[in-house]
Structures are given as C-alpha cells and as structure tokens.
Design an enzyme around this catalytic site. Structure first.
Site, PDB file in Angstrom:
ATOM      1  N   SER A  42       0.863  -1.245   0.043  1.00 43.55           N
ATOM      2  CA  SER A  42       0.025   0.136  -0.029  1.00 43.55           C
ATOM      3  C   SER A  42       0.908   1.261  -0.005  1.00 43.55           C
ATOM      4  O   SER A  42       1.853   0.908  -0.216  1.00 43.55           O
ATOM      5  CB  SER A  42      -1.008  -0.118   1.230  1.00 43.55           C
ATOM      6  N   ASN A  43       0.462   2.449   0.226  1.00 41.42           N
ATOM      7  CA  ASN A  43       1.197   3.508   0.473  1.00 41.42           C
ATOM      8  C   ASN A  43       0.635   4.527   1.499  1.00 41.42           C
ATOM      9  O   ASN A  43      -0.184   4.254   2.200  1.00 41.42           O
ATOM     10  CB  ASN A  43       1.046   4.308  -1.092  1.00 41.42           C
ATOM     11  N   HIS A  44       1.314   5.911   1.733  1.00 45.04           N
ATOM     12  CA  HIS A  44       1.065   6.604   2.733  1.00 45.04           C
ATOM     13  C   HIS A  44      -0.335   7.395   2.904  1.00 45.04           C
ATOM     14  O   HIS A  44      -0.482   8.229   3.698  1.00 45.04           O
ATOM     15  CB  HIS A  44       2.262   7.534   3.087  1.00 45.04           C
ATOM     16  N   SER A  45      -1.080   7.378   1.953  1.00 46.09           N
ATOM     17  CA  SER A  45      -2.161   8.150   1.795  1.00 46.09           C
ATOM     18  C   SER A  45      -3.118   8.152   2.828  1.00 46.09           C
ATOM     19  O   SER A  45      -3.456   6.843   2.956  1.00 46.09           O
ATOM     20  CB  SER A  45      -2.863   8.062   0.219  1.00 46.09           C
ATOM     21  N   ALA A 109      -4.737   7.360  -4.079  1.00 45.55           N
ATOM     22  CA  ALA A 109      -3.439   6.904  -4.128  1.00 45.55           C
ATOM     23  C   ALA A 109      -3.396   5.514  -4.742  1.00 45.55           C
ATOM     24  O   ALA A 109      -3.581   4.557  -3.717  1.00 45.55           O
ATOM     25  CB  ALA A 109      -2.430   7.178  -3.057  1.00 45.55           C
TER      26      ALA A 109
END
Ligand code: CTP
Length: 230
Positions: A42-45, A109
């Site tokens: 996943s990512n930091h959004s 994101a």
C-alpha cells in the site's frame, strides 16, 4: 421581517449553491494490494484530502459518490459511500458509477502494480529470497478520460522530483481537465498529514495554493474549478 419555521425550511430546500444539481464521484485513500491473507502492498495516503473534497462538494450542494480504499478519516454519511480496496476493485466501482457523473475527482493513491497471484495461505519464511511478480494495474483516471461521454476530470499528481514538469506531462498524457500538483518531497505536507500546499494546473491556467489545512485547500480548489469550468 420575522420568518416562521415552515418558511425557513422551504427557503432552505430552495437554497442553491454552485454545485447544486451536479453529480460528483470522488475516489480517495490508499489502494491495498494483497500478497497473501495477512500482507499487502500500500502507500502513505490517509484519504484526508479526498474527504475534504467530499465534504466541501456536499456543502456546495453536490450529490457525491465516494469510492474509498484504506482511509484514516471519517466517512461523510451524506455521501453515497462505496468501499473498493484494490486498484482493480476501485476501477470496477468507478466504471459502474461513472455514467451519471458530471465531475470525477481522482484523489485516490492507486498502486500502479499488484502481485500477479495472491497466495491462498500465509507465505512461510522457509526460503532465503521471496520474489514477487507485480503486474500493472489499470489506470482509472486515464480510462475515465477516454470515455466518449467523459465527465470533467480532476486528477492529482504526487511528485518528489521535477514537480511542475511531471504534472504537466500527467495533465497531457491522462487527458484530464485539471491536475492538482502535490509536491511531496518535503516531510511536512502532502501525504498522511493535515496540511498541504498544491498547484492547480489546467491547459492554460496555473495557480499556487499556499500551505494551509486540507479543508481550506479543498475549498480553494473547488472555487477555482467552478470559476474556470462551470
Ligand atoms: N491514478 C489512477 N489509477 C492508477 C494510478 C493513478 O486513477 N492506476 C490517478 C490518481 O488518482 C491521480 C493520478 O492518476 O489522480 C496520478 O497519480 P500518481 O500516482 O501521481 O501518478 P501515476 O499515474 O501513478 O504515475 P507515476 O507513478 O509514474 O508518477
């Protein structure tokens, strides 16, 4: 003049604002791409910028459909909320709901790649190396922009290098009407925080929005968009 309660309610029902009658679909949050039943990419959004846009669109009278992945913020119960965690699920949910939309705001994101296969069972640590094969995900914003009955589209560009140049390229390549450039090279604003500083970019217009809360950034983005496109 004193207005009675009944008259006040009628006045409220007929109160129109800039987005009254508009259907707006907003994607937000971090897409989640499963590796096995307990792990994911996943990512930091956090989804906060997208949710600020949901809230402001509703305040301006729009009917909002919110398609969300992993978020760290409260949903707005006045929107029609649909959860779609992975890029592929989000793509499907957007395409199923896009026909009646006037505006599409692509704030999610979305992971560009996902594991080719999701392991059915938890992957055990019995090998030295673990190789994951990642395959490209569909580009939701680009696919919406290719539709014959395309809504007005606002995309986001999170950039760490050559921000303006890369955002201009995204505006052209994706075929969207607006790109909101989010320079995430600094640690203080952009992803996973409450404040942001962005640049509104369209084919023949550019305006920087100075660092402030995501709620105020959303309000300003919509103000410029309404002035330029509606
Ligand atoms: N986007 C999308 N579907 C994807 C990837 C991105 O809809 N599979 C949308 C995002 O919601 C955003 C815009 O495209 O509005 C730009 O996303 P960004 O992550 O900045 O860029 P990418 O298109 O992924 O390109 P790159 O990773 O090369 O910067």
């Amino acid at each position: 003049m004193k207005i009675g309660r009944g008259a006040a309610i009628v006045a409220q029902q007929f109160h129109t604002t800039e987005l009254t009658g508009k259907n707006i679909l907003i994607t937000l949050g971090a897409s989640v791409e499963a590796i096995d039943p307990v792990r994911y990419i996943s990512n930091h959004s956090s989804g906060k910028m997208g949710m600020a846009l949901v809230n402001n669109c509703i305040e301006l009278g729009a009917q909002v459909t919110c398609i969300y992945a992993k978020i760290q913020t409260e949903l707005n119960q006045r929107a029609s909320n649909i959860q779609a965690l992975s890029a592929k699920k989000m793509h499907k949910a957007v395409m199923e709901n896009i026909a009646e939309q006037d505006i599409f705001i692509s704030c999610a994101a979305v992971a560009d790649f996902s594991p080719e296969n999701i392991a059915k069972d938890k992957i055990k640590k019995n090998a030295d190396d673990l190789k994951l094969i990642l395959k490209p995900n569909p580009d939701i914003l680009q696919d919406v922009c290719k539709l014959t009955k395309k809504p007005l589209t606002i995309g986001f560009a999170a950039e760490t290098k050559n921000p303006l140049e890369n955002a201009q390229i995204k505006l052209k390549n994706k075929g969207c009407d607006v790109i909101i450039l989010n320079d995430v090279s600094g640690a203080d604003f952009g992803l996973n925080v409450d404040e942001n500083e962005v640049t509104f970019l369209s084919q023949n217009y550019q305006q920087k929005i100075a660092k402030t809360s995501k709620q105020k950034i959303a309000k300003k983005i919509l103000e410029i968009f309404i002035r330029k496109f509606l």
